[in-house]
Design a protein around this motif. Structure first.
Motif, PDB file in Angstrom:
ATOM      1  N   CYS A 191       5.767  13.467   0.240  1.00 32.01           N
ATOM      2  CA  CYS A 191       6.783  12.437   0.757  1.00 32.01           C
ATOM      3  C   CYS A 191       4.944  11.166   0.859  1.00 32.01           C
ATOM      4  CB  CYS A 191       7.074  12.859   2.646  1.00 32.01           C
ATOM      5  SG  CYS A 191       7.971  14.062   2.837  1.00 32.01           S
ATOM      6  N   TYR A 192       5.487  10.159   1.275  1.00 29.33           N
ATOM      7  CA  TYR A 192       4.067   9.232   1.210  1.00 29.33           C
ATOM      8  C   TYR A 192       5.148   7.952   1.867  1.00 29.33           C
ATOM      9  CZ  TYR A 192       7.465   6.967  -2.659  1.00 29.33           C
ATOM     10  OH  TYR A 192       8.776   6.683  -3.166  1.00 29.33           O
ATOM     11  N   ILE A 193       4.286   6.873   2.427  1.00 25.64           N
ATOM     12  CA  ILE A 193       4.478   5.874   2.969  1.00 25.64           C
ATOM     13  C   ILE A 193       3.883   4.582   2.738  1.00 25.64           C
ATOM     14  CG2 ILE A 193       2.489   5.841   4.263  1.00 25.64           C
ATOM     15  CD1 ILE A 193       4.394   4.639   7.095  1.00 25.64           C
ATOM     16  N   ASP A 194       5.075   3.596   2.750  1.00 28.45           N
ATOM     17  CA  ASP A 194       4.840   2.236   1.453  1.00 28.45           C
ATOM     18  C   ASP A 194       5.234   1.719   3.167  1.00 28.45           C
ATOM     19  OD1 ASP A 194       5.021   3.540  -0.844  1.00 28.45           O
ATOM     20  OD2 ASP A 194       6.634   2.805  -1.543  1.00 28.45           O
ATOM     21  N   ALA A 195       3.933   0.394   2.605  1.00 30.45           N
ATOM     22  CA  ALA A 195       3.899  -0.764   3.541  1.00 30.45           C
ATOM     23  C   ALA A 195       4.236  -1.763   2.649  1.00 30.45           C
ATOM     24  CB  ALA A 195       2.396  -0.464   3.843  1.00 30.45           C
ATOM     25  N   TYR A 196       4.921  -2.684   3.060  1.00 33.47           N
ATOM     26  CA  TYR A 196       5.254  -3.800   2.679  1.00 33.47           C
ATOM     27  C   TYR A 196       5.237  -5.253   2.880  1.00 33.47           C
ATOM     28  CZ  TYR A 196       8.844  -0.764   0.388  1.00 33.47           C
ATOM     29  OH  TYR A 196       8.996   0.462  -0.730  1.00 33.47           O
ATOM     30  N   ILE A 197       4.177  -6.320   2.812  1.00 38.82           N
ATOM     31  CA  ILE A 197       4.355  -7.484   2.963  1.00 38.82           C
ATOM     32  C   ILE A 197       5.384  -8.516   3.506  1.00 38.82           C
ATOM     33  CG2 ILE A 197       2.562  -9.349   3.742  1.00 38.82           C
ATOM     34  CD1 ILE A 197       1.774  -7.314   4.889  1.00 38.82           C
ATOM     35  N   GLU A 248      -5.138  -2.656   9.459  1.00 42.22           N
ATOM     36  CA  GLU A 248      -5.223  -0.888   8.495  1.00 42.22           C
ATOM     37  C   GLU A 248      -4.222  -0.230   8.181  1.00 42.22           C
ATOM     38  OE1 GLU A 248      -6.715   2.656  11.149  1.00 42.22           O
ATOM     39  OE2 GLU A 248      -6.192   0.513  13.030  1.00 42.22           O
ATOM     40  N   GLY A 249      -4.498   0.356   7.478  1.00 38.69           N
ATOM     41  CA  GLY A 249      -3.198   1.591   6.616  1.00 38.69           C
ATOM     42  C   GLY A 249      -3.310   2.321   7.238  1.00 38.69           C
ATOM     43  N   ALA A 250      -1.457   3.265   6.973  1.00 40.19           N
ATOM     44  CA  ALA A 250      -1.279   3.892   7.541  1.00 40.19           C
ATOM     45  C   ALA A 250      -1.907   5.561   7.011  1.00 40.19           C
ATOM     46  CB  ALA A 250      -0.206   4.047   6.619  1.00 40.19           C
ATOM     47  N   PHE A 251      -2.118   6.603   7.714  1.00 43.96           N
ATOM     48  CA  PHE A 251      -2.329   7.776   7.721  1.00 43.96           C
ATOM     49  C   PHE A 251      -1.847   9.278   7.991  1.00 43.96           C
ATOM     50  CE2 PHE A 251      -3.998   6.608  11.578  1.00 43.96           C
ATOM     51  CZ  PHE A 251      -3.963   7.680  12.566  1.00 43.96           C
ATOM     52  N   TRP A 252      -1.870  10.527   7.722  1.00 46.75           N
ATOM     53  CA  TRP A 252      -0.631  11.279   7.848  1.00 46.75           C
ATOM     54  C   TRP A 252      -1.669  12.167   7.900  1.00 46.75           C
ATOM     55  CZ3 TRP A 252       4.285  12.035   6.483  1.00 46.75           C
ATOM     56  CH2 TRP A 252       5.189  10.690   5.858  1.00 46.75           C
ATOM     57  N   THR A 253      -1.327  12.896   9.197  1.00 53.10           N
ATOM     58  CA  THR A 253      -2.222  14.337   9.950  1.00 53.10           C
ATOM     59  C   THR A 253      -0.722  15.534  10.015  1.00 53.10           C
ATOM     60  OG1 THR A 253      -3.784  12.557  11.369  1.00 53.10           O
ATOM     61  CG2 THR A 253      -3.192  14.892  12.071  1.00 53.10           C
ATOM     62  N   ASN A 254      -0.550  16.768   9.337  1.00 52.74           N
ATOM     63  CA  ASN A 254      -0.405  17.592  10.380  1.00 52.74           C
ATOM     64  C   ASN A 254       1.450  16.626   9.387  1.00 52.74           C
ATOM     65  OD1 ASN A 254      -2.395  19.191   9.588  1.00 52.74           O
ATOM     66  ND2 ASN A 254      -3.018  18.235  10.975  1.00 52.74           N
ATOM     67  N   GLY A 255       2.068  16.643   8.756  1.00 54.33           N
ATOM     68  CA  GLY A 255       3.458  15.806   9.019  1.00 54.33           C
ATOM     69  C   GLY A 255       3.485  14.324   9.762  1.00 54.33           C
ATOM     70  N   ASP A 264       1.153  -0.843  -0.372  1.00 54.86           N
ATOM     71  CA  ASP A 264      -0.220   0.079  -0.161  1.00 54.86           C
ATOM     72  C   ASP A 264       1.082   0.896   0.155  1.00 54.86           C
ATOM     73  OD1 ASP A 264      -2.018   1.468  -0.116  1.00 54.86           O
ATOM     74  OD2 ASP A 264      -2.927   1.408   2.056  1.00 54.86           O
ATOM     75  N   ARG A 265       0.316   2.250  -0.360  1.00 55.43           N
ATOM     76  CA  ARG A 265       1.503   3.853  -0.154  1.00 55.43           C
ATOM     77  C   ARG A 265       0.324   4.110  -0.068  1.00 55.43           C
ATOM     78  NH1 ARG A 265       4.768   4.821  -5.965  1.00 55.43           N
ATOM     79  NH2 ARG A 265       6.081   3.293  -4.914  1.00 55.43           N
ATOM     80  N   VAL A 266       0.589   5.454   0.676  1.00 57.71           N
ATOM     81  CA  VAL A 266       0.132   6.654   0.702  1.00 57.71           C
ATOM     82  C   VAL A 266       0.498   8.310   0.749  1.00 57.71           C
ATOM     83  CG1 VAL A 266      -1.896   7.835   3.127  1.00 57.71           C
ATOM     84  CG2 VAL A 266      -1.280   4.774   2.493  1.00 57.71           C
ATOM     85  N   TRP A 267      -0.360   8.392   0.542  1.00 54.63           N
ATOM     86  CA  TRP A 267       0.396   9.957   0.261  1.00 54.63           C
ATOM     87  C   TRP A 267      -0.151  10.926   1.076  1.00 54.63           C
ATOM     88  CZ3 TRP A 267       4.045  11.420  -2.666  1.00 54.63           C
ATOM     89  CH2 TRP A 267       5.174  10.923  -3.854  1.00 54.63           C
ATOM     90  N   SER A 268       1.553  12.088   2.015  1.00 59.10           N
ATOM     91  CA  SER A 268       1.166  13.015   2.715  1.00 59.10           C
ATOM     92  C   SER A 268      -0.249  13.889   2.080  1.00 59.10           C
ATOM     93  CB  SER A 268       2.157  13.827   3.378  1.00 59.10           C
ATOM     94  OG  SER A 268       3.093  13.746   2.706  1.00 59.10           O
ATOM     95  N   GLU A 269      -0.568  14.846   3.033  1.00 56.04           N
ATOM     96  CA  GLU A 269      -1.445  15.774   2.403  1.00 56.04           C
ATOM     97  C   GLU A 269      -0.919  16.887   1.618  1.00 56.04           C
ATOM     98  OE1 GLU A 269      -0.461  16.090   5.725  1.00 56.04           O
ATOM     99  OE2 GLU A 269      -3.316  14.807   7.132  1.00 56.04           O
TER     100      GLU A 269
END
Length: 129
Positions: A49-55, A103-110, A40-45
């Motif tokens: 940046c983005y966070i990648d999840a690896y299995i 549960e996926g990663a999430f961003w909040t204000n940095g 999964d990949r989630v970009w910051s607001e």
């Protein structure tokens, strides 16, 4: 030529019993990280940046991999800048078990948060805010 004393023999045996599992564990962690695919990949607001999840795929490494899987989470996270520079990683937080498929990663204000066995892990990254 001197003979090994009983103390020397037992010291060598203990060292081997400790070193072999440690080397096997490190090999599995490095190899599974190398062959892991992005889950999964989630970009910051801000899009900085983005966070990648690896299995992890422990099964590919046979019995040793399955044994390490008993003592590890099923994945890890890495945060990258939009240029692809790695900023943070949970890969070597050996005391922490991450579960990207729960549960996926999430961003909040940095700040980025991700699921782990103890609730949530995460980092504060001002450059991503």
């Amino acid at each position: 030529m001197s003979r090994l004393t009983n103390f020397s023999k037992s010291t060598i045996a203990i060292a081997v019993l400790i070193l072999l599992p440690a080397i096997a564990f490190l090999y599995v962690k490095i190899e599974t990280a190398r062959i892991a695919k992005v889950y999964d990949r989630v970009w910051s607001e801000s899009g900085a940046c983005y966070i990648d999840a690896y299995i992890h795929n422990y099964r590919k490494l046979g019995v040793v991999g399955k044994t390490v899987a008993l003592f590890s989470g099923n994945g890890f996270y890495r945060v990258y800048s939009k240029e692809g520079l790695e900023l943070k990683s949970s890969e070597w937080l050996l005391w922490q078990r991450d579960y990207p498929d729960m549960e996926g990663a999430f961003w909040t204000n940095g700040h980025v948060f991700y699921s782990s066995a103890d609730g949530y892990g995460g980092w504060t990254l001002p450059e991503c805010g």
